[in-house]
Enzyme design. Structure first.
Site, mmCIF file in Angstrom:
data_model
loop_
_atom_site.group_PDB
_atom_site.id
_atom_site.type_symbol
_atom_site.label_atom_id
_atom_site.label_comp_id
_atom_site.label_asym_id
_atom_site.label_seq_id
_atom_site.Cartn_x
_atom_site.Cartn_y
_atom_site.Cartn_z
ATOM 1 N N GLU A 133 0.863 -1.191 0.000
ATOM 2 C CA GLU A 133 0.000 0.000 0.000
ATOM 3 C C GLU A 133 0.897 1.238 0.000
ATOM 4 O O GLU A 133 1.795 1.352 0.819
ATOM 5 C CB GLU A 133 -0.903 -0.025 1.242
ATOM 6 C CG GLU A 133 -1.588 1.282 1.582
ATOM 7 C CD GLU A 133 -2.493 1.814 0.464
ATOM 8 O OE1 GLU A 133 -3.338 1.064 -0.037
ATOM 9 O OE2 GLU A 133 -2.309 2.996 0.089
ATOM 10 N N ASN A 150 -10.444 4.389 -0.562
ATOM 11 C CA ASN A 150 -11.836 4.855 -0.601
ATOM 12 C C ASN A 150 -12.763 3.890 0.123
ATOM 13 O O ASN A 150 -13.821 4.286 0.614
ATOM 14 C CB ASN A 150 -12.317 4.975 -2.053
ATOM 15 C CG ASN A 150 -11.947 6.316 -2.655
ATOM 16 O OD1 ASN A 150 -11.646 7.260 -1.938
ATOM 17 N ND2 ASN A 150 -11.969 6.388 -3.968
ATOM 18 N N ALA A 209 3.899 0.816 -5.639
ATOM 19 C CA ALA A 209 4.233 0.043 -6.840
ATOM 20 C C ALA A 209 4.465 1.012 -7.982
ATOM 21 O O ALA A 209 3.676 1.932 -8.196
ATOM 22 C CB ALA A 209 3.083 -0.893 -7.178
ATOM 23 N N ARG A 261 -27.086 9.199 -9.686
ATOM 24 C CA ARG A 261 -26.208 10.264 -9.196
ATOM 25 C C ARG A 261 -25.889 11.294 -10.276
ATOM 26 O O ARG A 261 -25.789 12.487 -9.994
ATOM 27 C CB ARG A 261 -24.911 9.648 -8.679
ATOM 28 C CG ARG A 261 -25.144 8.857 -7.428
ATOM 29 C CD ARG A 261 -23.939 8.056 -7.052
ATOM 30 N NE ARG A 261 -24.173 7.388 -5.783
ATOM 31 C CZ ARG A 261 -23.321 6.577 -5.199
ATOM 32 N NH1 ARG A 261 -22.161 6.322 -5.770
ATOM 33 N NH2 ARG A 261 -23.608 6.016 -4.050
ATOM 34 N N GLU A 269 -12.112 -0.543 -8.256
ATOM 35 C CA GLU A 269 -12.301 0.694 -9.031
ATOM 36 C C GLU A 269 -11.246 0.863 -10.118
ATOM 37 O O GLU A 269 -11.449 1.627 -11.068
ATOM 38 C CB GLU A 269 -12.311 1.904 -8.083
ATOM 39 C CG GLU A 269 -12.885 3.149 -8.740
ATOM 40 C CD GLU A 269 -12.968 4.357 -7.822
ATOM 41 O OE1 GLU A 269 -12.839 4.200 -6.588
ATOM 42 O OE2 GLU A 269 -13.161 5.465 -8.346
HETATM 43 P P1 ADP Z 1 -11.100 -0.361 -4.199
HETATM 44 O O1 ADP Z 1 -12.408 0.156 -3.736
HETATM 45 O O2 ADP Z 1 -11.060 -0.682 -5.639
HETATM 46 O O3 ADP Z 1 -10.558 -1.430 -3.303
HETATM 47 P P2 ADP Z 1 -9.657 1.710 -2.750
HETATM 48 O O4 ADP Z 1 -9.590 3.149 -3.095
HETATM 49 O O5 ADP Z 1 -10.462 1.316 -1.566
HETATM 50 O O6 ADP Z 1 -10.101 0.909 -4.069
HETATM 51 O O7 ADP Z 1 -8.201 1.139 -2.486
HETATM 52 C C1 ADP Z 1 -7.138 1.320 -3.369
HETATM 53 C C2 ADP Z 1 -5.841 1.431 -2.571
HETATM 54 O O8 ADP Z 1 -4.727 1.329 -3.454
HETATM 55 C C3 ADP Z 1 -5.700 2.758 -1.844
HETATM 56 O O9 ADP Z 1 -5.444 2.515 -0.481
HETATM 57 C C4 ADP Z 1 -4.514 3.432 -2.550
HETATM 58 O O10 ADP Z 1 -3.747 4.255 -1.694
HETATM 59 C C5 ADP Z 1 -3.711 2.223 -3.020
HETATM 60 N N1 ADP Z 1 -2.804 2.475 -4.158
HETATM 61 C C6 ADP Z 1 -3.047 3.209 -5.268
HETATM 62 N N2 ADP Z 1 -1.985 3.203 -6.100
HETATM 63 C C7 ADP Z 1 -1.022 2.434 -5.536
HETATM 64 C C8 ADP Z 1 0.310 2.043 -5.904
HETATM 65 N N3 ADP Z 1 0.862 2.437 -7.034
HETATM 66 N N4 ADP Z 1 1.004 1.236 -5.050
HETATM 67 C C9 ADP Z 1 0.437 0.829 -3.874
HETATM 68 N N5 ADP Z 1 -0.800 1.181 -3.466
HETATM 69 C C10 ADP Z 1 -1.544 1.964 -4.276
#
Ligand code: ADP
Length: 463
Positions: free
Chosen positions: A36, A44, A160, A286, A426
């Protein structure tokens, strides 16, 4: 921490989709890591209301809603997205909604309200399960505890940046950075992208949908910036539907955050403009409500309800922190009288009274809304207390993203799966079409998160 680490499955992004994938893969015997980029987990999924549409749920049964089916939910979902969602994907989502919700309840330990479901806009039935507390905290807390118990390392502050392929075109590793250090996470079975959308990246939003420009704030968690979509595109992934970006109609005009307290709308709260007049069906989609609000004087509206409506889901009590904050900000007001509510926001009282009188009359006649056809029916608003909150639309959900198939495999530009690359949540762009219906994100992320985790674990076993 060693600079090179070996796993069966590497999951990127610790939101709902990422946790579902990681837990599922681990339960299938895979050695899993979840990385993460932010200092904390949840994305989200944490700040969301976290309601989850599930046809035939145990709560629907208890409430005597017996005629809901996956096919009915699929029809609502496809229609709600102007038939641009993939019917096969939507079919998989709706058929798996119930077993996935049971898994969340029984394996993950999520507590859902036992005798209340929401009917979000665009749905023909009340079918959204509500987690305790009406936010994703209940879900993400339980997932974190379970990941810990199962021995899944969850590494925060780890971003990542690149997907590494072998000479046969298979994704075999992820390059990531933490501070100024670089790490390589080898993935024997596969990589699951669960990085969420790009709603908090204003430039990217405007690039794909110029109508959503600087005027819009966002409801999204700060990590929702979408670079991972470009990372996946570089590895050959196909991006689809990127211009379909949803604004949530009912948000704080000052910060842009969602007003969960105004979920009283799903129990009968009405929307009025500065003139004190209704202007749209409160349970419309929405996008329709957002566009209608932007056409009102000042491009904002008010959500108005009373205790008779409020007692159903009790959002004022459940979202007490919001209640205190919004009241202090001066965007929310509570009054024993309708006049008090009108005066606070300088709404002409005679107009507001005429609007509410008419609602009361229709409520008395059985609730049928002759003016805007509120599909939930109108409720009596003749007595206080009254609650009124000012609201504007704010960027909320990006429907576009990676094209996947029903196995959550990422497809390339020719529609062929990229070996070793899965995606869920998402970050994908195939489910919702032009417009995601409320409560469908959680169903989508949980169903496809599990499918992705399962697929990557199976690949690891086969190799
Ligand atoms: P979903 O509802 O699809 O699970 P979320 O917004 O709840 O999406 O979670 C996506 C997570 O991925 C977030 O916590 C975000 O910070 C993390 N994230 C986004 N880009 C990267 C990345 N390049 N490397 C690691 N984590 C990431």
């Amino acid at each position: 921490m060693p600079a090179v680490q070996n796993y069966d499955v590497v999951v990127i992004g610790a939101g709902g989709a990422g946790f579902a994938a990681a837990v599922e893969a681990k339960s299938k015997g895979a050695n899993v890591v979840l990385i993460e980029k932010m200092p904390t987990v949840g994305g989200n999924s944490l700040i969301s209301g976290a309601e989850m549409n599930v046809p035939n749920s145990w709560v629907q049964n208890k409430l005597n809603i017996k005629d809901d089916t996956p096919a009915r939910m699929a029809a609502d979902t496809l229609k709600g997205g102007d038939f641009k969602g993939d019917p096969e994907i939507v079919g998989v989502m709706t058929v798996n909604a119930l077993p996935t919700a049971e898994w969340l309840r029984d394996t993950v330990g999520v507590n859902f309200e036992k005798d209340n479901v929401f009917q979000f806009g665009g749905h023909s039935r009340k079918r959204a399960l509500i987690p305790e507390g009406h936010t994703g905290t209940e879900v993400i807390t339980k997932f974190s505890a379970l990941a810990d118990k199962m021995g899944i390392p969850v590494i925060t502050n780890m971003k990542a940046e690149e997907l590494v392929k072998d000479k046969d075109g298979r994704v075999v590793a992820v390059k990531a950075v933490s501070g100024d250090k670089e790490y390589t996470f080898n993935a024997k079975g596969g990589v699951v992208l669960a990085t969420g959308g790009f709603g908090a990246n204003a430039q990217m939003v405007k690039k794909y949908n110029p109508n959503i420009d600087e005027r819009f704030k966002t409801t999204d968690a700060p990590g929702t910036t979408g670079e991972a979509l470009y990372m996946a595109e570089k590895a050959g992934g196909q991006l689809v539907n990127m211009g379909y970006i949803q604004t949530y109609p009912i948000c704080d005009p000052i910060s842009g955050v969602i007003e969960l307290i105004a979920d009283a709308r799903f129990d009968g709260a009405i929307l009025v403009n500065q003139e004190g007049k209704r202007f749209v069906e409160e349970l419309e989609r929405r996008d329709v409500i957002s566009n209608a609000i932007l056409k009102q004087p000042g491009a904002y509206c008010y959500v108005l309800w009373n205790d008779n409506i409020g007692k159903i889901s009790n959002t004022v009590k459940i979202h007490d922190t919001e209640y205190q904050a919004f009241t202090k900000q001066g965007i929310m007001h509570t009054s024993d009288t309708l006049k008090g509510a009108a005066d606070f926001f300088h709404i002409p009282y005679a107009n507001l009274k005429a609007t509410v009188d008419r609602v009361n009359q229709m409520a008395k006649d059985g609730g049928k809304d002759l003016d805007f056809h509120n599909r939930g029916g109108l409720k009596d608003m003749s007595t206080g207390k009254y609650y009124i909150i000012k609201a504007v639309p704010s960027t909320h959900h990006t429907m576009g993203g990676l094209k996947i198939n029903t196995k959550a495999e990422v497809l390339d530009k020719n529609g062929k799966p990229i070996p070793g690359l899965f995606a869920a949540g998402e970050v994908t762009g195939t489910t919702h079409g032009t417009n995601r219906l409320g409560g469908n994100a959680y169903t989508d992320i949980m169903v496809f998160g599990r499918i992705a985790g399962d697929g990557a674990a199976a690949e690891a076993k086969a190799r």
